[in-house]
Write a protein that holds these residues in place. Structure first.
Motif, PDB file in Angstrom:
ATOM      1  N   ARG A 130       5.091   9.993   4.592  1.00  0.00           N
ATOM      2  CA  ARG A 130       4.421   9.176   3.574  1.00  0.00           C
ATOM      3  C   ARG A 130       4.673   7.690   3.805  1.00  0.00           C
ATOM      4  NH1 ARG A 130       7.057  13.077  -0.617  1.00  0.00           N
ATOM      5  NH2 ARG A 130       5.580  14.828  -0.642  1.00  0.00           N
ATOM      6  N   GLN A 131       5.890   7.345   4.200  1.00  0.00           N
ATOM      7  CA  GLN A 131       6.186   5.939   4.455  1.00  0.00           C
ATOM      8  C   GLN A 131       5.475   5.445   5.710  1.00  0.00           C
ATOM      9  OE1 GLN A 131      10.292   4.831   4.133  1.00  0.00           O
ATOM     10  NE2 GLN A 131      10.538   5.772   2.131  1.00  0.00           N
ATOM     11  N   GLN A 132       5.261   6.323   6.672  1.00  0.00           N
ATOM     12  CA  GLN A 132       4.477   5.941   7.841  1.00  0.00           C
ATOM     13  C   GLN A 132       3.022   5.677   7.443  1.00  0.00           C
ATOM     14  OE1 GLN A 132       5.244   9.260  10.423  1.00  0.00           O
ATOM     15  NE2 GLN A 132       6.970   8.253  11.439  1.00  0.00           N
ATOM     16  N   GLU A 133       2.519   6.438   6.491  1.00  0.00           N
ATOM     17  CA  GLU A 133       1.164   6.194   5.995  1.00  0.00           C
ATOM     18  C   GLU A 133       1.073   4.823   5.330  1.00  0.00           C
ATOM     19  OE1 GLU A 133       0.409   9.640   3.461  1.00  0.00           O
ATOM     20  OE2 GLU A 133      -1.173  10.215   4.861  1.00  0.00           O
ATOM     21  N   ALA A 180      -2.359  -5.067  -0.136  1.00  0.00           N
ATOM     22  CA  ALA A 180      -2.261  -3.642   0.221  1.00  0.00           C
ATOM     23  C   ALA A 180      -2.474  -2.756  -0.995  1.00  0.00           C
ATOM     24  CB  ALA A 180      -0.897  -3.361   0.859  1.00  0.00           C
ATOM     25  N   ILE A 181      -2.037  -3.200  -2.162  1.00  0.00           N
ATOM     26  CA  ILE A 181      -2.240  -2.399  -3.375  1.00  0.00           C
ATOM     27  C   ILE A 181      -3.733  -2.311  -3.689  1.00  0.00           C
ATOM     28  CG2 ILE A 181      -1.872  -2.378  -5.873  1.00  0.00           C
ATOM     29  CD1 ILE A 181       0.924  -3.454  -5.366  1.00  0.00           C
ATOM     30  N   ILE A 182      -4.432  -3.436  -3.562  1.00  0.00           N
ATOM     31  CA  ILE A 182      -5.871  -3.409  -3.794  1.00  0.00           C
ATOM     32  C   ILE A 182      -6.559  -2.530  -2.754  1.00  0.00           C
ATOM     33  CG2 ILE A 182      -7.962  -4.828  -3.761  1.00  0.00           C
ATOM     34  CD1 ILE A 182      -6.443  -7.052  -5.049  1.00  0.00           C
ATOM     35  N   TYR A 194      -9.249   2.170   0.522  1.00  0.00           N
ATOM     36  CA  TYR A 194      -8.817   3.428   1.144  1.00  0.00           C
ATOM     37  C   TYR A 194      -8.248   4.354   0.066  1.00  0.00           C
ATOM     38  CZ  TYR A 194      -8.844   0.062   4.996  1.00  0.00           C
ATOM     39  OH  TYR A 194      -9.197  -0.919   5.893  1.00  0.00           O
ATOM     40  N   PRO A 195      -9.080   4.817  -0.860  1.00  0.00           N
ATOM     41  CA  PRO A 195      -8.575   5.576  -2.011  1.00  0.00           C
ATOM     42  C   PRO A 195      -7.999   6.944  -1.658  1.00  0.00           C
ATOM     43  CG  PRO A 195     -10.969   5.638  -1.949  1.00  0.00           C
ATOM     44  CD  PRO A 195     -10.550   4.672  -0.883  1.00  0.00           C
ATOM     45  N   GLU A 196      -8.226   7.410  -0.445  1.00  0.00           N
ATOM     46  CA  GLU A 196      -7.659   8.705  -0.050  1.00  0.00           C
ATOM     47  C   GLU A 196      -6.373   8.545   0.747  1.00  0.00           C
ATOM     48  OE1 GLU A 196     -10.660  10.782   2.064  1.00  0.00           O
ATOM     49  OE2 GLU A 196     -12.014  10.972   0.339  1.00  0.00           O
ATOM     50  N   GLY A 197      -5.864   7.328   0.818  1.00  0.00           N
ATOM     51  CA  GLY A 197      -4.654   7.052   1.581  1.00  0.00           C
ATOM     52  C   GLY A 197      -3.382   7.292   0.777  1.00  0.00           C
ATOM     53  N   PRO A 198      -2.312   6.607   1.123  1.00  0.00           N
ATOM     54  CA  PRO A 198      -1.011   6.863   0.478  1.00  0.00           C
ATOM     55  C   PRO A 198      -0.963   6.481  -0.996  1.00  0.00           C
ATOM     56  CG  PRO A 198      -0.875   4.947   1.919  1.00  0.00           C
ATOM     57  CD  PRO A 198      -2.194   5.601   2.201  1.00  0.00           C
TER      58      PRO A 198
END
Length: 299
Positions: free
Chosen positions: A199-202, A240-242, A248-252
């Motif tokens: 998850r942190q790599q993502e 990155a939060i935005i 990228y809503p399917e990301g981490p």
């Protein structure tokens, strides 16, 4: 300037502090005892730092792999992990961990004993070498260093995985219920699971894609990145939060998953992230651009 000469004087300091501690009655002068313990901690850390440099100079291609360190919390890695490992080995061998189960102790004590014996051998041979030929490392010294490095890595891996060590405090994690604390433990730091590492790599990928997008849209410049502009420490996480919520809503940062499936970096802010996402969704393209440019400012 020679490392072996530096090692000699660092070793002398450790020996001197240990002698002072052994000659002091802690019950009569507890304050001085604590002062000496702190001096011992600092002098041992200095000694290990020099030893690490010697191994990098003497056996750089024969070092034991430290890939397992990715499992450990970042705060543990930057806080002199090696010194804490030796502290754990000394306490374990001295029987300080009174609540260690016998099966655990039976497996760990031989490793602790071998590690400490190997360290004493390293100190002896390096002291002798520093007094005779401080500019060279003959094969017997290389062999001793390789053995110590391997024993240290094996103990570090076993102790860091089975137990947590941080700031001189150690504990054993339990599969169910609260951790079984040792006598002087007051806090817990979890060892990363393979899932958390992924998850942190993502998140790293998300940050990289955020920077690429910010460069493309003109929010950042390559000169700012090449020059390590301090403002980027705030700008990139904001953007990155935005990106994670809208682009990228399917990301981490996907909020379609439960908080438990998110990285520990963001899971405590799950509800707050949902509120931010809902507010972002009502912005027009122009308003979103204005917001992102504002987040890149120093104010």
């Amino acid at each position: 300037p020679r490392l072996l000469s530096q090692f000699f004087f660092a070793d002398e300091r450790v020996t001197r502090v240990v002698a002072e501690i052994n000659g002091l009655d802690a019950n009569l002068d507890p304050q001085q005892y604590l002062v000496l313990l702190n001096q011992l901690h600092l002098s041992q850390a200095h000694l290990l730092a020099i030893l690490e440099r010697i191994m990098e100079e003497c056996i750089p291609t024969q070092r034991h792999s430290r890939d397992y360190l990715v499992k450990f919390p970042e705060e543990l890695l930057v806080d002199n992990l090696g010194n804490h490992m030796l502290f754990a080995a000394e306490c374990l061998l001295a029987g300080t961990f009174l609540e260690v189960e016998e099966a655990d102790g039976a497996q760990l004590r031989p490793q602790a004993r071998n590690l400490l014996c190997s360290l004493e051998l390293v100190r002896t041979v390096l002291r002798e070498q520093s007094l005779s030929q401080p500019g060279s490392y003959p094969e017997p010294i290389r062999a001793v260093l390789i053995q110590f490095d391997q024993l240290f890595a094996e103990f570090e891996l076993r102790w860091g995985t089975e137990f947590g060590c941080w700031g001189g405090r150690c504990w054993r994690s339990q599969p169910h219920g609260p951790p079984r604390l040792f006598s002087y433990v007051s806090s817990l730091v979890a060892v990363k699971s393979p899932e958390e590492i992924y998850r942190q790599q993502e998140i790293i990928v998300l940050f990289c894609e955020t920077v690429e997008r910010a460069l493309r849209l003109g929010y950042l410049t390559q000169e700012m990145i090449d020059g390590y502009e301090p403002l980027l420490m705030f700008t990139i996480p904001r953007l990155a939060i935005i990106s994670g919520l809208l682009i990228y809503p399917e990301g981490p940062l996907s909020l379609e998953q439960s908080p438990e499936r998110m990285s520990r970096v963001f899971s405590p802010f799950y509800n707050l992230l949902k509120k931010i996402r809902d507010l972002l969704r009502v912005l027009s393209a122009e308003e979103l651009c204005l917001l992102e440019r504002s987040l890149c400012a120093a104010e």
